[in-house]
Design a protein around this motif. Sequence first.
Motif, PDB file in Angstrom:
ATOM      1  N   ARG A  33       0.819  -1.197   0.000  1.00 27.15           N
ATOM      2  CA  ARG A  33       0.000   0.000   0.000  1.00 27.15           C
ATOM      3  C   ARG A  33       0.852   1.246   0.000  1.00 27.15           C
ATOM      4  NH1 ARG A  33      -4.715   0.375   4.042  1.00 27.15           N
ATOM      5  NH2 ARG A  33      -5.191   1.995   2.518  1.00 27.15           N
ATOM      6  N   ASN A  48      -3.114  12.295 -13.898  1.00 22.84           N
ATOM      7  CA  ASN A  48      -4.340  12.609 -13.188  1.00 22.84           C
ATOM      8  C   ASN A  48      -4.382  14.014 -12.611  1.00 22.84           C
ATOM      9  OD1 ASN A  48      -4.800   9.911 -13.679  1.00 22.84           O
ATOM     10  ND2 ASN A  48      -4.147   9.253 -11.643  1.00 22.84           N
ATOM     11  N   GLY A 432     -10.914   7.300 -11.467  1.00 23.32           N
ATOM     12  CA  GLY A 432     -10.538   6.264 -10.525  1.00 23.32           C
ATOM     13  C   GLY A 432      -9.165   6.412  -9.927  1.00 23.32           C
ATOM     14  N   GLY A 433      -8.417   7.456 -10.264  1.00 24.82           N
ATOM     15  CA  GLY A 433      -7.082   7.616  -9.717  1.00 24.82           C
ATOM     16  C   GLY A 433      -6.742   9.075  -9.523  1.00 24.82           C
ATOM     17  N   ASP A 466      -6.576   6.011   0.027  1.00 25.47           N
ATOM     18  CA  ASP A 466      -7.578   5.913  -1.025  1.00 25.47           C
ATOM     19  C   ASP A 466      -8.064   4.476  -1.077  1.00 25.47           C
ATOM     20  OD1 ASP A 466      -9.014   5.697  -3.413  1.00 25.47           O
ATOM     21  OD2 ASP A 466      -7.797   7.211  -4.422  1.00 25.47           O
ATOM     22  N   THR A 469      -7.877   2.769  -4.803  1.00 26.84           N
ATOM     23  CA  THR A 469      -6.597   2.457  -5.451  1.00 26.84           C
ATOM     24  C   THR A 469      -5.590   1.831  -4.508  1.00 26.84           C
ATOM     25  OG1 THR A 469      -5.669   4.643  -4.973  1.00 26.84           O
ATOM     26  CG2 THR A 469      -6.922   4.387  -7.033  1.00 26.84           C
ATOM     27  N   ASP A 470      -5.916   1.762  -3.197  1.00 24.93           N
ATOM     28  CA  ASP A 470      -5.017   1.176  -2.213  1.00 24.93           C
ATOM     29  C   ASP A 470      -3.753   1.997  -2.014  1.00 24.93           C
ATOM     30  OD1 ASP A 470      -5.168  -0.853  -0.358  1.00 24.93           O
ATOM     31  OD2 ASP A 470      -3.732  -2.121  -1.415  1.00 24.93           O
ATOM     32  N   GLU A 471      -3.802   3.283  -2.350  1.00 27.84           N
ATOM     33  CA  GLU A 471      -2.684   4.187  -2.138  1.00 27.84           C
ATOM     34  C   GLU A 471      -2.881   4.952  -0.836  1.00 27.84           C
ATOM     35  OE1 GLU A 471      -2.125   5.231  -6.901  1.00 27.84           O
ATOM     36  OE2 GLU A 471      -2.936   6.707  -5.497  1.00 27.84           O
ATOM     37  N   ARG A 506     -13.871   8.443  -0.847  1.00 26.33           N
ATOM     38  CA  ARG A 506     -12.838   7.435  -1.089  1.00 26.33           C
ATOM     39  C   ARG A 506     -11.636   7.656  -0.185  1.00 26.33           C
ATOM     40  NH1 ARG A 506     -11.573   7.826  -7.295  1.00 26.33           N
ATOM     41  NH2 ARG A 506      -9.523   7.365  -6.391  1.00 26.33           N
TER      42      ARG A 506
END
Length: 579
Positions: A33, A48, A432-433, A466, A469-471, A506
């Motif tokens: 992550r 982005n 999505g990002g 997030d 996105t697992d960020e 998110r």
Amino acid sequence: MAAVASVRCAVVAVRCVRSRLSTPPSGGYTCRRALVHTPCASSSERDNVVARDLDLLGLSSTRHYDLPPFYADVRLHDHTHQILDMSQAIDDPSSLFVVVSQNARKALISTDEATGQPVQAKYLGRDDARRLAGDAKPSYLGTQESGAHVFVVVADDGASSSSSSSSSRFAEVKLEGPHIGRHDASVLAKACGLVSWQIANKFCSRCGAPMHRSDDGKSAKCTGEGCSRREFPRTDPAIITIVTSGDWVLLGRNPKWPPGRYSALAGFLELGETFEQCLAREVQEESGVDVSDAEMIYQESQPWPFPRSLMVGYQTKLPPPTFENPPRLVGAAGQTVALPSAPPTRVPFGRSNDAELADVRWFHRDYLRATLRGATDASEAAMLSRAFYGDENDDAASPPVQVPGEHSLARRLLDRWLDDIRGTDTSAAVEGGGLIERISSAPNLDALSNGHKHWRRKYVLCVVSDVMTDECKLVVRIHELDDYGYHMDCYRQLVGECRAIDDKRRLQVEPLGGGRIEFNPWCDGDGNDGVTHSGYGSFVVYGYSNAFPFERQPLHDLSAAIVQHAYPFLDVSWHDGGY
């Protein structure tokens, strides 16, 4: 106040902040992550956020620096050798004339009758030109695509004032040029430059005899017996450069400019110098920064005929601040990730030469981005103004910093660098990002100016994640008030930032702990602190939070690392004591 710097540091998941390793693992630093951000990430990694950044800067998909430089878009062809009789060309009914003042600074322009604002250059026929210039000999500027020849004439005494009307007036080309379009501004600038050369070369510099101008006005020959010296319009080359170090750019302020106006460093070539030698000397003289070993990248040039300069533009790249021996964090599953740690390789200390500039300072690109877009309301304008100038400036309308307009090479160099740093792709944000990128890791420190005194404020260290996105990333936020407020206010401020860009929730915010950050202004050798033009100082991170206590041990070193990474020219230290 919104954050003024964006830190390119590694990010780590919430549950990874538990312990540290003394040596790096053999396989490097990885974390499922974690997303590592570097100052020079490729444009594909920043798709982005490009559209958002361009919007904040007021830049469209067609950038002003993609067009020809101002004063270089004359679009006139030199047919001197094809014109057999210059006097016949002057009397041609299709020929056009521009009129400049006797000091070669002003030119006749057309204006809007309702507002009086400049519209375009005023082109006259031969008869109208004679009424303003009398029998003054026209000089040839070039020929339009249509075949019409364009000349410049000098107005008679008093014509500059008597010719003013609701539809035309004489105006300084250097000031009004940006308002009349690139082509017309280029024509008038060339006309003023040519007339300025003619005024300065009426007599021979060798024997003092009168000079005789050629038919086209672009050369002169001495009439003295036995001399025959010939003169041609000459150009004085000068370098202009932005000095960059990672996300930082060095700008200077001329004492004659309005408060808050900064620009690139510049200076004329001296005898026997190359452009690069001139650049290194001028930067050293004006800022004290040694760039003799830096990478000097030629960008473009721009004529600046006020009266006869050619600006040669460079970007001078110093190594970005780097961090040695970063600490490692280890999660329960054994994931590890590196984070930046002090001390970094320092941005060179800049100090203005009072004989050259009133001030030089390093600006972070995000600070320029935030200020160039303009304050959104009076309260924000007042806050930015106080942050930059100090508490003595209460004029809410005063912008915190100004840079030259888009007609200047300095602005072209600056905007090109801002875009290159964050990528040049102008596509919209990818669905999505990119949300995590829009939250700055750096604390919202608004006290990096010469006007601020010592202060002490509460801060919190959080992880923003997030869920799509697992960020995630580490984020520091401080309170806006000295010694007042609550750590909960810092947390709520960050939550508010996330909600402002994420209506689907998110982004999740989890506090890791908190404490205090203390700012100590720069002091000179005599102990005089605060009011200096350097803007340098130091931060101390320490203390604890009753609302958000650290679970095991304080992570002030991580908070200090984030602050240090964002402000590499400041001294940052930390300790676990105090409240």
